[in-house]
Design a protein around this motif. Structure first.
Motif, PDB file in Angstrom:
ATOM      1  N   GLU A 120     -13.436 -16.578  -0.120  1.00 12.36           N
ATOM      2  CA  GLU A 120     -12.160 -17.259   0.098  1.00 12.36           C
ATOM      3  C   GLU A 120     -10.979 -16.414  -0.357  1.00 12.36           C
ATOM      4  N   LEU A 121     -11.174 -15.611  -1.404  1.00  8.37           N
ATOM      5  CA  LEU A 121     -10.111 -14.694  -1.817  1.00  8.37           C
ATOM      6  C   LEU A 121      -9.826 -13.700  -0.702  1.00  8.37           C
ATOM      7  N   GLY A 122     -10.888 -13.212  -0.058  1.00 12.83           N
ATOM      8  CA  GLY A 122     -10.703 -12.306   1.067  1.00 12.83           C
ATOM      9  C   GLY A 122      -9.972 -12.959   2.217  1.00 12.83           C
ATOM     10  N   ARG A 123     -10.367 -14.189   2.543  1.00 12.91           N
ATOM     11  CA  ARG A 123      -9.697 -14.897   3.633  1.00 12.91           C
ATOM     12  C   ARG A 123      -8.269 -15.274   3.266  1.00 12.91           C
ATOM     13  N   ALA A 124      -8.021 -15.467   1.964  1.00  8.62           N
ATOM     14  CA  ALA A 124      -6.647 -15.736   1.533  1.00  8.62           C
ATOM     15  C   ALA A 124      -5.773 -14.495   1.673  1.00  8.62           C
ATOM     16  N   LEU A 125      -6.334 -13.337   1.343  1.00  5.36           N
ATOM     17  CA  LEU A 125      -5.574 -12.092   1.441  1.00  5.36           C
ATOM     18  C   LEU A 125      -5.367 -11.663   2.888  1.00  5.36           C
ATOM     19  N   GLY A 126      -6.345 -11.966   3.753  1.00  4.97           N
ATOM     20  CA  GLY A 126      -6.279 -11.497   5.135  1.00  4.97           C
ATOM     21  C   GLY A 126      -4.982 -11.828   5.851  1.00  4.97           C
ATOM     22  N   PRO A 127      -4.566 -13.099   5.885  1.00 10.06           N
ATOM     23  CA  PRO A 127      -3.329 -13.428   6.613  1.00 10.06           C
ATOM     24  C   PRO A 127      -2.093 -12.735   6.064  1.00 10.06           C
ATOM     25  N   ILE A 128      -1.946 -12.713   4.735  1.00 11.84           N
ATOM     26  CA  ILE A 128      -0.739 -12.104   4.169  1.00 11.84           C
ATOM     27  C   ILE A 128      -0.754 -10.586   4.361  1.00 11.84           C
ATOM     28  N   VAL A 129      -1.958  -9.993   4.335  1.00  5.91           N
ATOM     29  CA  VAL A 129      -2.060  -8.544   4.567  1.00  5.91           C
ATOM     30  C   VAL A 129      -1.635  -8.196   5.988  1.00  5.91           C
ATOM     31  N   ILE A 130      -2.157  -8.929   6.971  1.00  3.24           N
ATOM     32  CA  ILE A 130      -1.879  -8.549   8.359  1.00  3.24           C
ATOM     33  C   ILE A 130      -0.438  -8.868   8.755  1.00  3.24           C
ATOM     34  N   VAL A 131       0.108 -10.015   8.324  1.00  2.00           N
ATOM     35  CA  VAL A 131       1.495 -10.306   8.710  1.00  2.00           C
ATOM     36  C   VAL A 131       2.462  -9.380   7.978  1.00  2.00           C
ATOM     37  N   SER A 132       2.132  -8.984   6.750  1.00  2.00           N
ATOM     38  CA  SER A 132       2.976  -8.029   6.030  1.00  2.00           C
ATOM     39  C   SER A 132       2.901  -6.654   6.665  1.00  2.00           C
ATOM     40  N   ALA A 133       1.689  -6.254   7.097  1.00  2.00           N
ATOM     41  CA  ALA A 133       1.534  -4.958   7.759  1.00  2.00           C
ATOM     42  C   ALA A 133       2.317  -4.918   9.069  1.00  2.00           C
TER      43      ALA A 133
END
Length: 368
Positions: A120-133
């Protein structure tokens, strides 16, 4: 899981750039999660032979293909990329989740909580990582993110190269036909719970950014809302399995299945900052179910934990894929607000199935 978490926040971009309907967008989840049908086969093999390196390579493979999703030229290319990612994810979850369970000893619920916390930590980071990128680099440069997946595989190799993965001879001697024969009574109510939960869970995790975007929320904030949900989910996942070690599997499952739909309705009834606050209890309750179910599944079949876990994971991922399409189709017909409300009602139907789960492990009962 960080990289597979890229798909939901990318859906608004893909819907616009490739002119996709919500149903077509939901089908993408099928190609990502469909390969999970192979998890029972992978799990059966993992009960007998050492598949360590398939698990170790999975983060690198998943990172490569998911980093290319944003620049896919057409729908066919998306299907190919997501199918490869799904195969890689199936290997990772079928092999390493049971390894984590074996390393947990008698605290299986706690071990599965840590496993799901990482997921879940990975899935939590995924959205913020991709939209920030996308905001900082642009969609065209998102493939650079794959480097993180390569480093993940290197770290797994360093940490797991000396960990024993070979199952015991007792596990090897029990055929899959004999193991499957005793699983029916357990799997029927389990499937009922999975189906009831999947509609709400997939509607949220697949369409939350799209729903908020349609409500006028900025894309970055809509993607961040999924991170808020997933971040709360990491705490729910961490607490769920540990609480079930102390309070019992069935009480924790019943409480989670009852509470999460009610919080979903609260989320829909509010707006502005109150709506974002509602994502916190929604994540805590909706995500606490998975580690409890994983612990219950593995302890029920101690001679074939990988096979049982593979069946559970296949049911979870495939049901999730179907429900993502159903939610998308209903969103096209009636709107996502109506779909979210309907998912809450369906989730409540899973509560009675909890009491049909065996209070003791099926495998342990048969041994006795």
């Amino acid at each position: 899981d960080t990289f597979t978490g890229f798909l939901p926040p990318l859906l608004p971009v893909l819907i616009t750039s490739l002119s996709l309907s919500k149903t077509e967008a939901g089908l993408l989840r099928v190609f990502l999660q469909g390969p999970s049908l192979l998890q029972p086969v992978i799990g059966h093999l993992a009960d007998r032979v050492n598949l360590r390196f398939l698990g170790i390579l999975a983060p690198a493979v998943t990172a490569i293909v998911m980093s290319l999703v944003g620049i896919a030229p057409d729908y066919t290319a998306l299907i190919l990329l997501l199918t490869v990612a799904g195969l890689s994810s199936a290997n990772f979850h079928a092999i390493l989740s049971v390894a984590a369970g074996r390393l947990s000893g008698h605290r299986l619920g706690r071990g599965m909580s840590f496993w799901m916390f990482g997921a879940e930590l990975g899935r939590a980071l995924g959205p913020i990582v991709i939209v920030s990128a996308i905001r900082l680099l642009g969609v065209a440069r998102t493939p650079w993110l794959m480097v993180a997946g390569w480093l993940g595989s290197v770290l797994l190799y360093v940490r797991l190269r000396d960990v024993p993965f070979q199952p015991s001879r007792q596990q090897q001697d029990l055929s899959w036909q004999l193991a499957m024969r005793g699983m029916g009574r357990f799997m029927v109510p389990l499937l009922g719970i999975i189906v009831a939960r999947a509609f709400l869970f997939q509607a949220l995790t697949t369409y939350l950014p799209t729903f908020l975007s349609e409500e006028g929320v900025d894309l970055w904030l809509a993607g961040t809302s999924l991170t808020v949900l997933e971040a709360a989910g990491t705490l729910g996942a961490l607490a769920g399995g540990s609480l079930s070690d102390r309070l019992g599997r069935r009480p924790v499952l019943a409480a989670s299945l009852l509470t999460s739909p009610l919080v979903m309705l609260l989320f829909l009834a509010t707006d502005s900052w109150i709506r974002f606050l509602a994502l916190l209890p929604l994540g805590l309750t909706a995500f606490s179910i998975a580690p409890t179910l994983m612990a219950l599944t593995q302890e029920s079949f101690p001679q074939n934990p990988s096979l049982a876990n593979g069946i559970y994971m296949a049911l979870t991922f495939v049901t999730g894929s179907v429900m993502a399409v159903v939610a998308g189709a209903l969103g096209d017909l009636f709107g996502l607000r109506w779909t979210f409300a309907a998912s809450a009602v369906v989730a409540l139907l899973g509560v009675p199935f909890v009491w049909f789960l065996p209070s003791r492990g099926v495998g342990r009962e048969s041994e006795a």
